[in-house]
Enzyme design. Structure first.
Site, PDB file in Angstrom:
ATOM      1  N   ASN A 163      25.748  24.279 -21.532  1.00 48.22           N
ATOM      2  CA  ASN A 163      25.641  22.847 -21.229  1.00 48.22           C
ATOM      3  C   ASN A 163      26.876  22.282 -20.530  1.00 48.22           C
ATOM      4  O   ASN A 163      26.768  21.393 -19.693  1.00 48.22           O
ATOM      5  CB  ASN A 163      25.300  22.046 -22.504  1.00 48.22           C
ATOM      6  CG  ASN A 163      26.363  22.181 -23.563  1.00 48.22           C
ATOM      7  OD1 ASN A 163      27.043  23.202 -23.661  1.00 48.22           O
ATOM      8  ND2 ASN A 163      26.530  21.144 -24.349  1.00 48.22           N
ATOM      9  N   GLU A 210      31.430  26.634 -33.448  1.00 47.25           N
ATOM     10  CA  GLU A 210      31.106  25.247 -33.065  1.00 47.25           C
ATOM     11  C   GLU A 210      29.619  25.231 -32.757  1.00 47.25           C
ATOM     12  O   GLU A 210      29.190  25.787 -31.741  1.00 47.25           O
ATOM     13  CB  GLU A 210      31.906  24.840 -31.824  1.00 47.25           C
ATOM     14  CG  GLU A 210      33.410  24.861 -32.004  1.00 47.25           C
ATOM     15  CD  GLU A 210      33.904  23.760 -32.913  1.00 47.25           C
ATOM     16  OE1 GLU A 210      33.176  22.790 -33.154  1.00 47.25           O
ATOM     17  OE2 GLU A 210      35.039  23.898 -33.413  1.00 47.25           O
ATOM     18  N   CYS A 216      26.255  18.607 -27.308  1.00 45.00           N
ATOM     19  CA  CYS A 216      26.277  18.715 -28.774  1.00 45.00           C
ATOM     20  C   CYS A 216      26.670  17.374 -29.395  1.00 45.00           C
ATOM     21  O   CYS A 216      26.397  17.132 -30.559  1.00 45.00           O
ATOM     22  CB  CYS A 216      27.228  19.815 -29.207  1.00 45.00           C
ATOM     23  SG  CYS A 216      28.886  19.587 -28.578  1.00 45.00           S
ATOM     24  N   GLU A 251      38.541  23.118 -33.478  1.00 39.44           N
ATOM     25  CA  GLU A 251      39.241  23.370 -32.230  1.00 39.44           C
ATOM     26  C   GLU A 251      40.087  22.141 -31.937  1.00 39.44           C
ATOM     27  O   GLU A 251      40.017  21.150 -32.650  1.00 39.44           O
ATOM     28  CB  GLU A 251      38.237  23.623 -31.100  1.00 39.44           C
ATOM     29  CG  GLU A 251      37.420  24.887 -31.318  1.00 39.44           C
ATOM     30  CD  GLU A 251      36.557  25.258 -30.121  1.00 39.44           C
ATOM     31  OE1 GLU A 251      35.846  24.369 -29.614  1.00 39.44           O
ATOM     32  OE2 GLU A 251      36.595  26.428 -29.717  1.00 39.44           O
TER      33      GLU A 251
HETATM   34  P1  NDP Z   1      23.050  29.919 -27.847  1.00 38.36           P
HETATM   35  O1  NDP Z   1      23.477  30.007 -29.256  1.00 38.36           O
HETATM   36  O2  NDP Z   1      21.712  30.405 -27.472  1.00 38.36           O
HETATM   37  O3  NDP Z   1      24.071  30.692 -26.901  1.00 38.36           O
HETATM   38  C1  NDP Z   1      25.455  30.438 -26.879  1.00 38.36           C
HETATM   39  C2  NDP Z   1      26.158  31.665 -26.333  1.00 38.36           C
HETATM   40  O4  NDP Z   1      25.986  32.735 -27.257  1.00 38.36           O
HETATM   41  C3  NDP Z   1      25.582  32.152 -25.013  1.00 38.36           C
HETATM   42  O5  NDP Z   1      26.640  32.665 -24.234  1.00 38.36           O
HETATM   43  C4  NDP Z   1      24.626  33.225 -25.462  1.00 38.36           C
HETATM   44  O6  NDP Z   1      24.335  34.159 -24.459  1.00 38.36           O
HETATM   45  C5  NDP Z   1      25.414  33.853 -26.597  1.00 38.36           C
HETATM   46  N1  NDP Z   1      24.622  34.598 -27.560  1.00 38.36           N
HETATM   47  C6  NDP Z   1      23.281  34.552 -27.797  1.00 38.36           C
HETATM   48  N2  NDP Z   1      22.942  35.406 -28.773  1.00 38.36           N
HETATM   49  C7  NDP Z   1      24.081  36.030 -29.182  1.00 38.36           C
HETATM   50  C8  NDP Z   1      24.394  37.008 -30.168  1.00 38.36           C
HETATM   51  N3  NDP Z   1      23.459  37.545 -30.947  1.00 38.36           N
HETATM   52  N4  NDP Z   1      25.674  37.387 -30.325  1.00 38.36           N
HETATM   53  C9  NDP Z   1      26.649  36.828 -29.575  1.00 38.36           C
HETATM   54  N5  NDP Z   1      26.430  35.920 -28.598  1.00 38.36           N
HETATM   55  C10 NDP Z   1      25.153  35.501 -28.416  1.00 38.36           C
HETATM   56  O7  NDP Z   1      23.254  28.392 -27.418  1.00 38.36           O
HETATM   57  P2  NDP Z   1      22.874  27.727 -26.038  1.00 38.36           P
HETATM   58  O8  NDP Z   1      23.556  28.451 -24.921  1.00 38.36           O
HETATM   59  O9  NDP Z   1      21.408  27.536 -25.997  1.00 38.36           O
HETATM   60  O10 NDP Z   1      23.628  26.324 -26.178  1.00 38.36           O
HETATM   61  C11 NDP Z   1      23.091  25.223 -26.817  1.00 38.36           C
HETATM   62  C12 NDP Z   1      23.638  25.107 -28.233  1.00 38.36           C
HETATM   63  O11 NDP Z   1      25.053  25.010 -28.216  1.00 38.36           O
HETATM   64  C13 NDP Z   1      23.174  23.849 -28.907  1.00 38.36           C
HETATM   65  O12 NDP Z   1      22.755  24.138 -30.221  1.00 38.36           O
HETATM   66  C14 NDP Z   1      24.401  22.967 -28.939  1.00 38.36           C
HETATM   67  O13 NDP Z   1      24.426  22.022 -29.958  1.00 38.36           O
HETATM   68  C15 NDP Z   1      25.479  23.968 -29.085  1.00 38.36           C
HETATM   69  N6  NDP Z   1      26.748  23.397 -28.653  1.00 38.36           N
HETATM   70  C16 NDP Z   1      27.690  23.109 -29.605  1.00 38.36           C
HETATM   71  C17 NDP Z   1      28.887  22.505 -29.243  1.00 38.36           C
HETATM   72  C18 NDP Z   1      29.943  22.198 -30.260  1.00 38.36           C
HETATM   73  O14 NDP Z   1      31.082  21.964 -29.864  1.00 38.36           O
HETATM   74  N7  NDP Z   1      29.643  22.181 -31.546  1.00 38.36           N
HETATM   75  C19 NDP Z   1      29.158  22.152 -27.841  1.00 38.36           C
HETATM   76  C20 NDP Z   1      28.093  22.503 -26.941  1.00 38.36           C
HETATM   77  C21 NDP Z   1      26.942  23.107 -27.343  1.00 38.36           C
HETATM   78  P3  NDP Z   1      23.123  33.944 -23.394  1.00 38.36           P
HETATM   79  O15 NDP Z   1      22.674  32.530 -23.465  1.00 38.36           O
HETATM   80  O16 NDP Z   1      23.737  34.276 -22.113  1.00 38.36           O
HETATM   81  O17 NDP Z   1      22.049  34.889 -23.813  1.00 38.36           O
END
Ligand code: NDP
Length: 491
Positions: free
Chosen positions: A150, A248, A282, A462
């Site tokens: 995002n 996070e 988020c 963080e």
């Molecule tokens: P995901 O959890 O699907 O993915 C986040 C990252 O983790 C991506 O790079 C993804 O790879 C990777 N990933 C997926 N599966 C695994 C695994 N089994 N082991 C290690 N890494 C993995 O989240 P989204 O990308 O869909 O992002 C949206 C989410 O992020 C929302 O829930 C949002 O709230 C949260 N978010 C939280 C923030 C915070 O500061 N608390 C800030 C911004 C977002 P790939 O997608 O390339 O497969």
């Protein structure tokens, strides 16, 4: 078609397996570049490079690490326009947002931690008249940094900068859905003269690359931002290996509006809090609670202001609301809108594919900003993170009731509270379960403050000194004074 490459040991290289995935432009729905479909072999190479670079980088003076990271910040600023365009094309967000938020903030992240490390200090304690205990903080080794789609460069740089500033080396993985600015960052790091292996970026999917990073025995620190379910998987992998982990995760953030709050300020900020970045933040305030006497005036003005948002091609200057990141995200939003309808919700505006988009955007992933009323607080739409341009508005009668509403989800990331009654604001700040609470504002960020979630929104903080502490290992060194006392001391 442009091919993105991994950044390993200072070189831009294709994945070992030679496979690439299509990288789609959300505004058009068509692939425009290719991203490495890397796997454990690429992670292994990146980890070896990070391991080889660690002894020298961790002993490099803080001043020199700072100088190199400031150079990265300078180059991000110099290439701001190209990076903003790349971020807009890759994510579907309006170029104005990428230009004013994502890219400047990425430069600021590097600048902030490059200078913070010059002032970072550790504690010492004089133990009666017997000894000095001092805390030795040293870089932990190789950090695994995993970020979502995002805010691609913004969130990745928020991890890379403190990890490197503190003297760690890193293996980073951006989301495979939005890899472009991480690739451009690897070019910038080469140009800045970052030593080989200090930062390695491996592109690919979570199941192949992300899980290889979290499972790697030599990567002892994991900083992850993403969904709660993925966070739980990572925690399961890391726990038996005793890794240091910061998670996070997701949010379902409440915005609480009391009748004494001025609607002239509340309404425009609520539009931003609900729909900035197409609701894919988020920090988005996706549940609005309004004191009953102000409910109708608020809803009327909020709907009007939302309808005034300009939907369109993210690359056009005047666009306020661009595309969602993927087809999957559009489908997810549609599922929740069906759920809202079947739970008796009233869709006051939005909920459809926008009409009148330019020709090139006809197959893009667009959905109108959507406002829903009439849903129970415990309905799925009010409980689960949608991560799209969908907000609910619900009336409340008392302070206690709205605190219960606010705390009713499994999440606890952020919240905002609007009232000019200061004692009430403090009272409620104590009671609302969120890592951050904004009073009479939203997303007013200060990089020095601890940022993170309670409950299912994560573990760890963080930001500022918290990040530098996370990426260092504190050790206690106890030095007894050479005075006339029996050796050993007491516990
Ligand atoms: P995901 O959890 O699907 O993915 C986040 C990252 O983790 C991506 O790079 C993804 O790879 C990777 N990933 C997926 N599966 C695994 C695994 N089994 N082991 C290690 N890494 C993995 O989240 P989204 O990308 O869909 O992002 C949206 C989410 O992020 C929302 O829930 C949002 O709230 C949260 N978010 C939280 C923030 C915070 O500061 N608390 C800030 C911004 C977002 P790939 O997608 O390339 O497969």
């Amino acid at each position: 078609m442009k091919r993105i490459l991994n950044y390993i040991d200072g070189e831009l290289v294709p994945p070992v397996g030679g496979a690439f995935l299509p990288n789609v432009e959300p505004a058009t729905g068509t692939p425009y570049s290719e991203v490495p479909d890397s796997d454990g072999r690429d992670v292994e190479l990146a980890t070896s490079a990070a391991e080889a670079a660690f002894p020298s980088w961790s002993r490099t003076s803080a001043a020199e690490r700072s100088r190199l990271l400031l150079r990265v910040a300078d180059l991000i600023e110099a290439k701001r326009e190209a990076l903003a365009r790349a971020e807009s094309v890759d994510t579907g967000k309006p170029i104005r947002v990428a230009r004013s938020l994502d890219i400047p903030r990425s430069a600021v992240n590097f600048r902030f931690f490059a200078t913070a490390i010059l002032h970072f200090h550790s504690e010492s304690h004089a133990t009666d008249h017997k000894a000095i205990n001092y805390t030795l903080r040293r870089a932990r080794g190789i950090a695994g940094l995993i970020s979502p789609w995002n805010l691609p460069l913004y969130l990745l740089s928020w991890k890379i900068a403190p990890a490197l500033a503190a003297g760690n080396t890193a293996v980073a993985k951006p989301s495979e859905i939005t890899p472009m600015t991480a690739f451009l960052l690897s070019e910038i790091c080469r140009e800045a003269g970052l030593p080989r292996g200090v930062l390695n970026i491996v592109h690919g999917t979570g199941p192949k690359v992300g899980s290889a990073i979290t499972a790697h025995p030599k990567i002892s620190t994991i900083s992850f931002t993403g969904g709660t379910r993925t966070g739980a998987e990572i925690a399961i992998t890391c726990a038996p290996m005793f890794k240091k982990v910061a998670l996070e995760l997701g949010g379902k953030n409440p915005s609480i509006i009391f009748a004494d709050a001025p609607l002239d300020e509340v309404v425009p900020t609520s539009v931003h809090a609900s729909f900035d970045n197409q609701g894919q933040l988020c920090l988005s305030g996706s549940r609005i609670f309004v004191e009953r006497s102000a409910f109708h005036p608020f809803v009327e003005r909020f709907v009007k202001a939302t309808r005034a948002l300009k939907l369109g091609d993210p690359l056009e200057e005047e666009t306020d609301h661009g595309a969602l990141v993927s087809r999957a995200q559009i489908d997810k939003v549609a599922t929740y809108l069906d759920q809202a309808r079947s739970d008796g919700g009233r869709i006051l505006c939005g909920g459809r594919t926008p009409q009148g988009l330019p020709e090139r955007c006809r197959e893009g992933f667009f959905v109108e900003p959507t406002i829903i009323t009439g849903l129970p607080v415990d309905s799925r739409v009010n409980q689960e993170e949608i991560f799209g341009p969908v907000v609910t508005v619900t009336p409340f009668d008392t302070e206690d009731e709205v605190v219960t509403f606010a705390n009713s989800t499994p999440y606890g990331l952020t919240g905002s509270l609007w009232t000019h009654n200061l004692p009430r604001a403090h009272r409620m700040a104590e009671k609302i379960h969120s890592g951050t609470l904004w009073i009479n504002c939203w997303m007013l960020r200060d990089l020095r403050v601890p940022f993170g979630g309670m409950k299912n929104s994560g573990v760890g903080r963080e930001g500022g000194v918290e990040a530098l502490r996370f990426f260092t290992e504190p050790r206690n060194i106890c030095v007894q004074f050479p005075i006339d006392q029996p050796a050993g001391g007491s516990k």
